[in-house]
Design an enzyme around this catalytic site. Structure first.
Site, PDB file in Angstrom:
ATOM      1  N   ARG A  70      -7.132 -10.263  16.624  1.00 49.23           N
ATOM      2  CA  ARG A  70      -6.277  -9.127  16.940  1.00 49.23           C
ATOM      3  C   ARG A  70      -6.096  -8.961  18.455  1.00 49.23           C
ATOM      4  O   ARG A  70      -5.037  -8.570  18.926  1.00 49.23           O
ATOM      5  CB  ARG A  70      -6.850  -7.861  16.320  1.00 49.23           C
ATOM      6  CG  ARG A  70      -6.836  -7.945  14.793  1.00 49.23           C
ATOM      7  CD  ARG A  70      -7.352  -6.701  14.146  1.00 49.23           C
ATOM      8  NE  ARG A  70      -6.525  -5.536  14.452  1.00 49.23           N
ATOM      9  CZ  ARG A  70      -6.883  -4.293  14.196  1.00 49.23           C
ATOM     10  NH1 ARG A  70      -8.045  -4.050  13.623  1.00 49.23           N
ATOM     11  NH2 ARG A  70      -6.082  -3.293  14.497  1.00 49.23           N
ATOM     12  N   ASP A 113      -4.179  -1.365  20.007  1.00 46.73           N
ATOM     13  CA  ASP A 113      -3.695  -2.545  20.727  1.00 46.73           C
ATOM     14  C   ASP A 113      -3.435  -2.345  22.215  1.00 46.73           C
ATOM     15  O   ASP A 113      -3.160  -3.308  22.938  1.00 46.73           O
ATOM     16  CB  ASP A 113      -2.422  -3.080  20.051  1.00 46.73           C
ATOM     17  CG  ASP A 113      -1.348  -2.007  19.898  1.00 46.73           C
ATOM     18  OD1 ASP A 113      -1.193  -1.167  20.808  1.00 46.73           O
ATOM     19  OD2 ASP A 113      -0.657  -2.016  18.859  1.00 46.73           O
ATOM     20  N   HIS A 139      -8.246   5.944  17.270  1.00 44.28           N
ATOM     21  CA  HIS A 139      -9.092   4.918  16.635  1.00 44.28           C
ATOM     22  C   HIS A 139      -9.736   3.978  17.646  1.00 44.28           C
ATOM     23  O   HIS A 139     -10.217   2.908  17.283  1.00 44.28           O
ATOM     24  CB  HIS A 139      -8.279   4.121  15.604  1.00 44.28           C
ATOM     25  CG  HIS A 139      -7.954   4.909  14.367  1.00 44.28           C
ATOM     26  ND1 HIS A 139      -7.023   4.502  13.436  1.00 44.28           N
ATOM     27  CD2 HIS A 139      -8.446   6.096  13.906  1.00 44.28           C
ATOM     28  CE1 HIS A 139      -6.961   5.403  12.462  1.00 44.28           C
ATOM     29  NE2 HIS A 139      -7.805   6.382  12.730  1.00 44.28           N
ATOM     30  N   CYS A 150     -27.544   1.055  22.347  1.00 43.29           N
ATOM     31  CA  CYS A 150     -27.536   2.105  23.385  1.00 43.29           C
ATOM     32  C   CYS A 150     -26.137   2.683  23.641  1.00 43.29           C
ATOM     33  O   CYS A 150     -25.985   3.581  24.476  1.00 43.29           O
ATOM     34  CB  CYS A 150     -28.147   1.583  24.682  1.00 43.29           C
ATOM     35  SG  CYS A 150     -27.056   0.486  25.624  1.00 43.29           S
ATOM     36  N   CYS A 198     -29.116  -3.601  27.476  1.00 41.54           N
ATOM     37  CA  CYS A 198     -30.310  -3.743  26.636  1.00 41.54           C
ATOM     38  C   CYS A 198     -30.312  -5.031  25.804  1.00 41.54           C
ATOM     39  O   CYS A 198     -31.227  -5.260  25.018  1.00 41.54           O
ATOM     40  CB  CYS A 198     -30.476  -2.523  25.729  1.00 41.54           C
ATOM     41  SG  CYS A 198     -29.324  -2.501  24.337  1.00 41.54           S
ATOM     42  N   CYS A 277      11.586   1.660  14.402  1.00 46.99           N
ATOM     43  CA  CYS A 277      11.447   2.763  15.376  1.00 46.99           C
ATOM     44  C   CYS A 277      11.812   2.302  16.779  1.00 46.99           C
ATOM     45  O   CYS A 277      12.128   3.128  17.631  1.00 46.99           O
ATOM     46  CB  CYS A 277      10.036   3.340  15.333  1.00 46.99           C
ATOM     47  SG  CYS A 277       8.737   2.171  15.749  1.00 46.99           S
TER      48      CYS A 277
HETATM   49  P1  NAD Z   1       0.223   1.388   8.040  1.00 45.80           P
HETATM   50  O1  NAD Z   1       0.619   0.816   6.739  1.00 45.80           O
HETATM   51  O2  NAD Z   1      -0.481   2.680   8.126  1.00 45.80           O
HETATM   52  O3  NAD Z   1       1.548   1.506   8.919  1.00 45.80           O
HETATM   53  C1  NAD Z   1       2.612   0.600   8.845  1.00 45.80           C
HETATM   54  C2  NAD Z   1       3.847   1.442   8.592  1.00 45.80           C
HETATM   55  O4  NAD Z   1       4.804   1.073   9.540  1.00 45.80           O
HETATM   56  C3  NAD Z   1       4.464   1.261   7.207  1.00 45.80           C
HETATM   57  O5  NAD Z   1       4.771   2.525   6.668  1.00 45.80           O
HETATM   58  C4  NAD Z   1       5.727   0.467   7.506  1.00 45.80           C
HETATM   59  O6  NAD Z   1       6.782   0.805   6.619  1.00 45.80           O
HETATM   60  C5  NAD Z   1       6.040   0.923   8.911  1.00 45.80           C
HETATM   61  N1  NAD Z   1       6.801   0.000   9.736  1.00 45.80           N
HETATM   62  C6  NAD Z   1       6.753  -1.346   9.788  1.00 45.80           C
HETATM   63  N2  NAD Z   1       7.564  -1.819  10.735  1.00 45.80           N
HETATM   64  C7  NAD Z   1       8.153  -0.738  11.318  1.00 45.80           C
HETATM   65  C8  NAD Z   1       9.094  -0.562  12.375  1.00 45.80           C
HETATM   66  N3  NAD Z   1       9.603  -1.606  13.057  1.00 45.80           N
HETATM   67  N4  NAD Z   1       9.477   0.708  12.700  1.00 45.80           N
HETATM   68  C9  NAD Z   1       8.983   1.771  12.023  1.00 45.80           C
HETATM   69  N5  NAD Z   1       8.086   1.657  11.030  1.00 45.80           N
HETATM   70  C10 NAD Z   1       7.677   0.424  10.680  1.00 45.80           C
HETATM   71  O7  NAD Z   1      -0.539   0.353   8.918  1.00 45.80           O
HETATM   72  P2  NAD Z   1      -1.640  -0.650   8.454  1.00 45.80           P
HETATM   73  O8  NAD Z   1      -1.248  -1.877   9.098  1.00 45.80           O
HETATM   74  O9  NAD Z   1      -1.911  -0.579   7.025  1.00 45.80           O
HETATM   75  O10 NAD Z   1      -2.882   0.001   9.234  1.00 45.80           O
HETATM   76  C11 NAD Z   1      -3.794   0.899   8.747  1.00 45.80           C
HETATM   77  C12 NAD Z   1      -4.664   1.343   9.932  1.00 45.80           C
HETATM   78  O11 NAD Z   1      -4.951   0.255  10.820  1.00 45.80           O
HETATM   79  C13 NAD Z   1      -3.993   2.352  10.814  1.00 45.80           C
HETATM   80  O12 NAD Z   1      -4.974   3.115  11.463  1.00 45.80           O
HETATM   81  C14 NAD Z   1      -3.282   1.457  11.787  1.00 45.80           C
HETATM   82  O13 NAD Z   1      -2.791   2.128  12.894  1.00 45.80           O
HETATM   83  C15 NAD Z   1      -4.372   0.438  12.086  1.00 45.80           C
HETATM   84  N6  NAD Z   1      -3.770  -0.812  12.619  1.00 45.80           N
HETATM   85  C16 NAD Z   1      -3.455  -0.832  13.935  1.00 45.80           C
HETATM   86  C17 NAD Z   1      -2.800  -1.935  14.477  1.00 45.80           C
HETATM   87  C18 NAD Z   1      -2.466  -1.926  15.942  1.00 45.80           C
HETATM   88  O14 NAD Z   1      -3.278  -1.489  16.766  1.00 45.80           O
HETATM   89  N7  NAD Z   1      -1.262  -2.364  16.303  1.00 45.80           N
HETATM   90  C19 NAD Z   1      -2.454  -3.030  13.677  1.00 45.80           C
HETATM   91  C20 NAD Z   1      -2.825  -2.991  12.319  1.00 45.80           C
HETATM   92  C21 NAD Z   1      -3.473  -1.862  11.815  1.00 45.80           C
HETATM   93 ZN    ZN Z   2     -27.253  -1.670  24.933  1.00 47.88          ZN
END
Ligand code: NAD
Ligand code: ZN
Length: 291
Positions: A70, A113, A139, A150, A198, A277
């Protein structure tokens, strides 16, 4: 729900306390897979089950490899127009022209990220600086490394471990490309990163499923005072973030959803802007020619 931009802008114009609740979809256009879309060596594994304290206790090497994968993805990615639009909203002078009644603005992201931080850096000029306290990474952060004993935390972009994990990752992808059976490469426990204080095993400095969220008391206050909540790229399945928008509505506030598809709670939202988005958010905010 409405998808009328003029109606949305009127609400935005009058909003006093704005929050954004963002999820993996915010970073999708940057090429960062959502958990459901994870590829590489993780395609055959349930990514959700790796982001848990139980998984780390059972197989720290496997979980570290997952986080390494990741990190690599995140390092290669660039913030997209949605990250940039939100970063601009956290610049007080920019926000004054878009949401002139607003007293506060907070971006609550579930993403780890670091792309929102990088977007904020990218829009910073001598005259315009995003308010650093506007960003809340509920998160945690992918590049934080925390000691399991620690709790000493460091920011780490380039541990020697990355080299070993990168080699394992590439060897695996080569095997898959060659049509060989997928084998799991395991880094020996003694080669996993250790605390500089540690010498105990370290872990990714993120909040795993089942763990408490240190920022939660602060988030609860922001949700309580908010009169407008933008829900961006989250499936609204992961708690507690999933309930934030609902709470804002309960308190008489408005909710606007930005997602490519119907997700939980979309039908009761005040606005639903369907699509990526990275396009819909700058457009709704009136930033699409500047983003
Ligand atoms: P999730 O399913 O909660 O979110 C993905 C959502 O984004 C879906 O509803 C999908 O329809 C929508 N989506 C996809 N592409 C899009 C776009 N271009 N514009 C708007 N909406 C869009 O996410 P998950 O992957 O199941 O993750 C669950 C948990 O893990 C959450 O806390 C999430 O934030 C975290 N996670 C974080 C990252 C990161 O840091 N980038 C990556 C994976 C998962
Ligand atoms: Zn430590």
């Amino acid at each position: 729900p409405s998808n009328n931009i003029q109606e949305f802008r009127a609400i935005l114009h009058a909003a006093k306390h704005i929050i954004v609740v963002a999820g993996a979809g915010l970073s999708a256009a940057s090429g960062i897979p959502t958990f459901r879309g994870a590829g590489g060596m993780w395609r055959s594994l349930d990514a959700m089950s790796l982001a848990t304290p139980e998984a780390f206790a059972k197989d720290p090497s496997l979980v570290w490899q997952f986080y390494h994968y990741r990190r690599e993805k995140a390092l290669r990615a660039e913030p997209n127009a949605a990250h940039v639009a939100l970063a601009k909203l956290s610049i007080p002078s920019v926000r004054a022209s878009i949401a002139p009644s607003s007293k506060t603005f907070h971006l609550i992201t579930q993403n780890v990220d670091g792309l929102s931080t990088r977007a904020a850096r990218a829009v910073t000029t001598a005259q315009e600086t995003p308010d650093a306290s506007a960003l809340l990474e509920m998160h945690g952060r992918l590049f934080d490394v925390r000691c399991t004993k620690c709790s000493h935390t460091t920011l780490d972009f380039s541990s020697p471990l990355c080299q070993a994990l990168g080699d394992a990752d590439r060897a695996h992808e080569d095997e898959v490309a060659a049509g060989k059976k997928e084998t799991q490469i395991s880094i020996p426990l003694e080669d996993l990163p250790k605390c500089s204080v540690c010498n105990s095993l370290t872990r990714p400095g993120v909040v795993w499923f089942g763990e408490s969220i240190p920022l939660l008391p602060q988030l609860d206050k922001l949700v309580e005072q908010a009169d407008l909540c933008l829900v961006v790229g989250t499936s609204s399945l992961v708690q507690p973030a999933a309930s934030f928008a609902w709470q804002v509505q309960e308190n008489g506030g408005r909710v606007a959803v930005f997602n490519v598809e119907d997700s939980l709670g979309t039908d009761t939202a005040d606005f639903f802007f369907q699509g990526g988005c990275e396009i819909e958010l700058p457009r709704a905010l009136g930033m699409d020619d500047t983003a």
